[in-house]
Scaffold this motif. Sequence first.
Motif, PDB file in Angstrom:
ATOM      1  N   UNK A 136      32.046  11.546  35.253  1.00 41.30           N
ATOM      2  CA  UNK A 136      33.413  11.987  34.796  1.00 41.30           C
ATOM      3  C   UNK A 136      34.696  11.225  35.098  1.00 41.30           C
ATOM      4  N   UNK A 137      35.305  10.505  34.292  1.00 40.68           N
ATOM      5  CA  UNK A 137      36.257   9.802  34.497  1.00 40.68           C
ATOM      6  C   UNK A 137      37.813  10.478  34.806  1.00 40.68           C
ATOM      7  N   UNK A 138      38.744  10.076  35.433  1.00 42.87           N
ATOM      8  CA  UNK A 138      39.986  10.632  35.810  1.00 42.87           C
ATOM      9  C   UNK A 138      40.656  10.812  34.637  1.00 42.87           C
ATOM     10  N   UNK A 139      40.748   9.678  33.823  1.00 43.96           N
ATOM     11  CA  UNK A 139      41.394   9.905  32.406  1.00 43.96           C
ATOM     12  C   UNK A 139      40.680   9.307  31.267  1.00 43.96           C
ATOM     13  N   UNK A 140      39.711  10.046  30.904  1.00 48.57           N
ATOM     14  CA  UNK A 140      38.819   9.385  29.758  1.00 48.57           C
ATOM     15  C   UNK A 140      39.516   9.242  28.510  1.00 48.57           C
ATOM     16  N   UNK A 141      39.085   8.137  27.820  1.00 49.45           N
ATOM     17  CA  UNK A 141      39.290   7.954  26.386  1.00 49.45           C
ATOM     18  C   UNK A 141      38.480   7.924  25.505  1.00 49.45           C
ATOM     19  N   UNK A 142      37.210   8.140  25.864  1.00 46.53           N
ATOM     20  CA  UNK A 142      36.067   8.173  25.105  1.00 46.53           C
ATOM     21  C   UNK A 142      34.804   8.900  25.973  1.00 46.53           C
ATOM     22  N   UNK A 143      34.073   9.675  25.361  1.00 42.40           N
ATOM     23  CA  UNK A 143      32.907  10.279  25.931  1.00 42.40           C
ATOM     24  C   UNK A 143      31.298   9.776  25.179  1.00 42.40           C
ATOM     25  N   UNK A 144      30.743   9.330  25.965  1.00 46.04           N
ATOM     26  CA  UNK A 144      29.373   8.802  25.761  1.00 46.04           C
ATOM     27  C   UNK A 144      28.278   9.977  26.256  1.00 46.04           C
ATOM     28  N   UNK A 145      27.603  10.577  25.132  1.00 48.93           N
ATOM     29  CA  UNK A 145      26.578  11.413  25.219  1.00 48.93           C
ATOM     30  C   UNK A 145      25.263  10.872  24.789  1.00 48.93           C
ATOM     31  N   UNK A 146      24.418  10.757  25.869  1.00 52.29           N
ATOM     32  CA  UNK A 146      22.877  10.291  25.732  1.00 52.29           C
ATOM     33  C   UNK A 146      22.012  11.102  26.242  1.00 52.29           C
ATOM     34  N   UNK A 147      20.859  10.570  25.571  1.00 51.08           N
ATOM     35  CA  UNK A 147      19.763  11.683  25.954  1.00 51.08           C
ATOM     36  C   UNK A 147      18.252  10.994  26.290  1.00 51.08           C
ATOM     37  N   UNK A 148      17.859  11.347  27.146  1.00 48.39           N
ATOM     38  CA  UNK A 148      16.569  10.823  27.812  1.00 48.39           C
ATOM     39  C   UNK A 148      16.422   9.312  28.200  1.00 48.39           C
ATOM     40  N   UNK A 149      15.684   8.561  27.617  1.00 49.67           N
ATOM     41  CA  UNK A 149      15.673   6.957  28.125  1.00 49.67           C
ATOM     42  C   UNK A 149      16.731   6.289  27.888  1.00 49.67           C
ATOM     43  N   UNK A 150      17.913   6.688  26.971  1.00 48.36           N
ATOM     44  CA  UNK A 150      19.109   5.885  26.752  1.00 48.36           C
ATOM     45  C   UNK A 150      20.044   6.233  28.051  1.00 48.36           C
ATOM     46  N   UNK A 151      19.869   7.074  28.718  1.00 43.12           N
ATOM     47  CA  UNK A 151      21.080   7.245  29.720  1.00 43.12           C
ATOM     48  C   UNK A 151      21.338   6.057  30.567  1.00 43.12           C
ATOM     49  N   UNK A 152      20.236   5.262  31.052  1.00 40.81           N
ATOM     50  CA  UNK A 152      20.851   4.016  31.718  1.00 40.81           C
ATOM     51  C   UNK A 152      21.799   3.113  31.077  1.00 40.81           C
ATOM     52  N   UNK A 153      21.503   3.182  29.604  1.00 40.83           N
ATOM     53  CA  UNK A 153      22.504   2.058  28.843  1.00 40.83           C
ATOM     54  C   UNK A 153      23.760   2.828  28.694  1.00 40.83           C
ATOM     55  N   UNK A 154      23.998   4.132  28.678  1.00 41.86           N
ATOM     56  CA  UNK A 154      25.336   4.937  28.471  1.00 41.86           C
ATOM     57  C   UNK A 154      25.910   4.717  30.080  1.00 41.86           C
ATOM     58  N   UNK A 155      25.234   4.899  31.122  1.00 38.90           N
ATOM     59  CA  UNK A 155      26.050   4.698  32.280  1.00 38.90           C
ATOM     60  C   UNK A 155      26.232   2.938  32.369  1.00 38.90           C
ATOM     61  N   UNK A 156      25.589   2.042  32.169  1.00 46.37           N
ATOM     62  CA  UNK A 156      26.189   0.705  32.113  1.00 46.37           C
ATOM     63  C   UNK A 156      27.120   0.563  31.006  1.00 46.37           C
ATOM     64  N   UNK A 157      27.203   1.046  30.094  1.00 48.39           N
ATOM     65  CA  UNK A 157      28.170   1.098  28.823  1.00 48.39           C
ATOM     66  C   UNK A 157      29.472   1.629  29.586  1.00 48.39           C
ATOM     67  N   UNK A 158      29.428   2.729  30.213  1.00 46.56           N
ATOM     68  CA  UNK A 158      30.592   3.074  30.887  1.00 46.56           C
ATOM     69  C   UNK A 158      31.289   2.315  31.970  1.00 46.56           C
ATOM     70  N   UNK A 159      30.350   1.588  32.700  1.00 46.80           N
ATOM     71  CA  UNK A 159      30.967   0.822  33.643  1.00 46.80           C
ATOM     72  C   UNK A 159      31.737  -0.473  33.072  1.00 46.80           C
ATOM     73  N   UNK A 160      31.131  -0.886  32.113  1.00 43.51           N
ATOM     74  CA  UNK A 160      31.894  -1.920  31.196  1.00 43.51           C
ATOM     75  C   UNK A 160      33.071  -1.519  30.923  1.00 43.51           C
ATOM     76  N   UNK A 161      33.258  -0.281  30.136  1.00 45.70           N
ATOM     77  CA  UNK A 161      34.427   0.229  29.331  1.00 45.70           C
ATOM     78  C   UNK A 161      35.577   0.218  30.551  1.00 45.70           C
ATOM     79  N   UNK A 162      34.968   0.580  31.690  1.00 42.07           N
ATOM     80  CA  UNK A 162      36.047   0.886  32.883  1.00 42.07           C
ATOM     81  C   UNK A 162      36.489  -0.196  33.232  1.00 42.07           C
TER      82      UNK A 162
END
Length: 780
Positions: free
Chosen positions: A648-674
Motif C-alpha cells: 500500500x503506497x502513500x499516494x498511489x497512481x496505479x494498482x497492480x492486481x496479481x494472482x498466484x505465481x505472478x505476485x513476485x513480478x507485481x512486487x518487483x514492478x511496484x518497486x521499479x515504479x516507485x
Amino acid sequence: MNAELRSAGGNGGPAQAEELAALESVEQRVLWLSTAIIDHANRVRPNPSGLKVGGHQASSASMTSIMTALWFHALTAEDRVSVKPHASPVLHAINYLLDELDESYLTTLRAFGGLQSYPSRSKDPDTVDYSTGSVGIGATAPLWGALARRYVEGRFGGAGRGRQYSLLGDAELDEGAIWEAIQDPTVPGLGEVVWVVDLNRQSLDRVIPGIAADKLQGMFAAAGWQVISLKYGRLLQELFTRPGGEALRARIDAMGNPEYQRLLRCSADELRERLPGTGSTAGPIAGLIAPLDDASLLAALRNLGGHDIGALSDAFAGVDDTRPTVIFAYTVKGYGLPTEGHPQNHSSLLTADQMSALADRLGTDLDHPWTRFGEGSAEAALCAAAAQRLRRPEQAPQEPPAVPADLARPAPSGIGNTQQALGRVLLDLTRRAPEAAARIVTVSPDVSSSTNLGGWLNKVGVWSPTERTDWFADDAETILHWREQPAGQHVELGIAETNLVGLLGELGATWSRWGQPLLPIGVVYDPFVNRALEPWSFGIYAGGQSILVGTPSGVTLAPEGGAHQSITTPSLGIEQPGCVTYEPAFAIDTEWCLLAALGNLASPGGSSAYLRLSTRPIDQSTAAVPSDPAARERRRRQVTAGAYRLRQHEKPVVTLAAMGALVPEALAAADRLAALGYGADVVCVTSPDLLFRALQARRGLSDDPAWILDQVFPPGRATPLVTVLDGHPHTLAFLSTIQNVPVSTLGVTRFGQSGAIEDVYRYHRIDTDSIVTTALDLID
C-alpha cells in the motif's frame, strides 16, 4: 456378497409363474405411464412458446422390461441404480407405482420445478440414486459409487453391502470413459457392480449396421467381468427346439440389424414372406412358422431376451458377486409402441389416435391416465411388496467434523511454493485436527509423489480392500512407503483423469447417500483439468462435494513446454457452478484457502472447490503476514474472501492486481515504479471467483457477501489498474468495474513453449518489464 446375503434382503431368485404374470402386467402399466408422462408434456400441457418439449418414448419403451424385472423383483433396499438418461420417465413411472412419487408430478416432465429431463439426485422430487444425462458418465458412476461405499463401510460403517447397477444404452459404449473405467486396476474386484446394456442397436438417427456385440462382450471378459448375453426370449427359444428351429436361429443370427428392424415393421403376411429368406433354409423356416397364428408370429419375432421378464429374472439371479457383471440384453427400441423398430423413432411422439389405441390395448384410459392397480389385485400386491422391500430407513446426515480456520503457526519465511504447502497442511491436520483429518481421503492418478502428497501418503497409507504386502518396506532407498490396507486414506488410480473425478464425485456424495461425511481431495496436473472437467462438473451437479487441486500450473511450468502449460483453468474455475476457485500465491494463503474449502464440504449448503497451485519457489517473507493476532485474522478473512492488499503506497497512481505465481513480478514492478516516482498499490488476488460474486452481490444480482470489495478496492484508492496472472487475461478484467477505472490486462493467450521462466514470461508479456511498461502507459 453372496447369494445368501442377497436373498435375505429381497427376492434375488428366479421369478415363479404366478409372479411372472403379475410382473408382465406391471410391465405393461409402466410402459403406459412412461409413454403418457411424455405425451402429457408434449401434447396435453399448454405450451405457449410452441417449442417442442421433448422426451423419449421409444428409448423408454426399450427399458420397461428390464426396469420392471429389476425394481419389482430383484432389487433390495441397499442396492443403487444408475438409469439410462432417456429412460427417466420409466423411473418416475416405477416410483409412482411404488408410492414414491405424488401423482401431481406426472404432468410436470420438463416443466419448471417438475420432473427433470434426465434423472437428477438433486432436482427430481422422487428417489434417484445417480444423476445421469452426460453419456457414459452416469454409466460409470456406480463403479466409483461401489468403491466409495466400500471405503465408508470399511472405515466408518453404515454403508451396507448392496449392488451397484448401471442401466445404459448400447450407444454409451462408444464413449471412451467407459473403457477407461473398466480397465482401471481397482474395478475387477468390485463384484457388487452389475451393468445392463440396453442393446436396441439404434442410435439417434439410424439403425447401427454392425454393433459387434461379440467384440464388446469379449472386451468386458478380457477385463475380468462376468458376461451374460440375453439375446432370445423364451418364445423364440421354444421355437428353436422345433423342426426348422435351428434354421430360424441361424437366419436371425446372420441377419444384419437393419434387416431385422425392418421385419419389425412388417405385417404378419409380409413377415411370412420375408422371414424365411432365400436358400436352403427358406423351406424349413416357412414350414416352422406356417402353423403359427399371426399374433404368435409377431410376438415371437419381438421376443428378445431384454423383453422376457423370466429371462431377466434368471439373469439377475445368476450374477456372480465375486467380480463385476455385464448383461447384454437385446431389446427393441420402441417396444410395444407403434413406432417400434423404426430408424427415426428416437424423438418421435405418438399421436392422439395412437395414444388412444395404446390405451385400449393396454387396458388403461387416456382420459384418466394415472390410474393405479385395483386394491386386492395381484399387481397391487406386487407393487406394495416391492415398495416395502425397497423402503430405505431415514438417515440423517452426520455433521462433518470441525475444520480449523487457521492452524495458528508462524507464517513460513523461507523459500517455498504452494504445492509444497498442500502436503504440509494435510500432515499438520493429522496432529492438530485428527477428527477432521480422519475424514480426508485423497485421490490421484499415479502422481502422488510429484504433487507433494508423499508425506501424507506415508502417514495415512494407501486404501485397498485387503491388506497387501509392501515388498519395498525394508529397502533403505525407498522414500515413498506404499502401505496398502483397508484403513488407508489415499486412493491411487490409473492415469485417467475422468476416473479420478468420477470417484471424487462419489466420495463427495457419501454424506447424502449413507450419512457419512468425507472430505475428498483429488490432485491432478493442472493442464489436464480440462480433460476432467465434464465428469467433475457432473459430479457436482449430482451433489458430490469435493476439492480438485490442479498442480503444477500455467506457463510457470516453463521447461515442460506448451503441452503442459494450462491457460484457461483460472476462468473455468470462476464459471463452474457449485464450486469456489482459489489460486493462492503463498504457503500461508494455501493453508487458509484449503482449510476454508475443507470446512465447506459434506453438508446441504456446502460446495466444491478448485485450487490452482504452483511449483514456483517464492520468498514467503514477502507475504508480510501481520504478527498481531487480530491483524492476522483480518488477513485470513480477506484471503478466503478473494483478495488482500499486499503493498500500500502513500499516494498511489496505479494498482497492480496479481494472482498466484505472478505476485513476485507485481512486487518487483511496484518497486521499479516507485523508483521512477510513481506510487503503486499491489493487490494479491486469491479468488477471482469470490470477487466476482461480491461484485454481483453489490449490484443486487446475488446474495453473496460484498464487504471484501470495499476493503481491498476502496473508492478513495481507486486508480488505473493493471491485472496480471499466469492464465487468460480476461479472468481478472472485471476488476476494473469495481470502481470503474481504466484497466490493462496481462496474461497468457498463446500456447507456450519450453524455456527458462524468464524467457517464457517475457514471451507472454507477463514479466516485470511488461508490467512496468503497461502501468506507465496507463499513468500517462
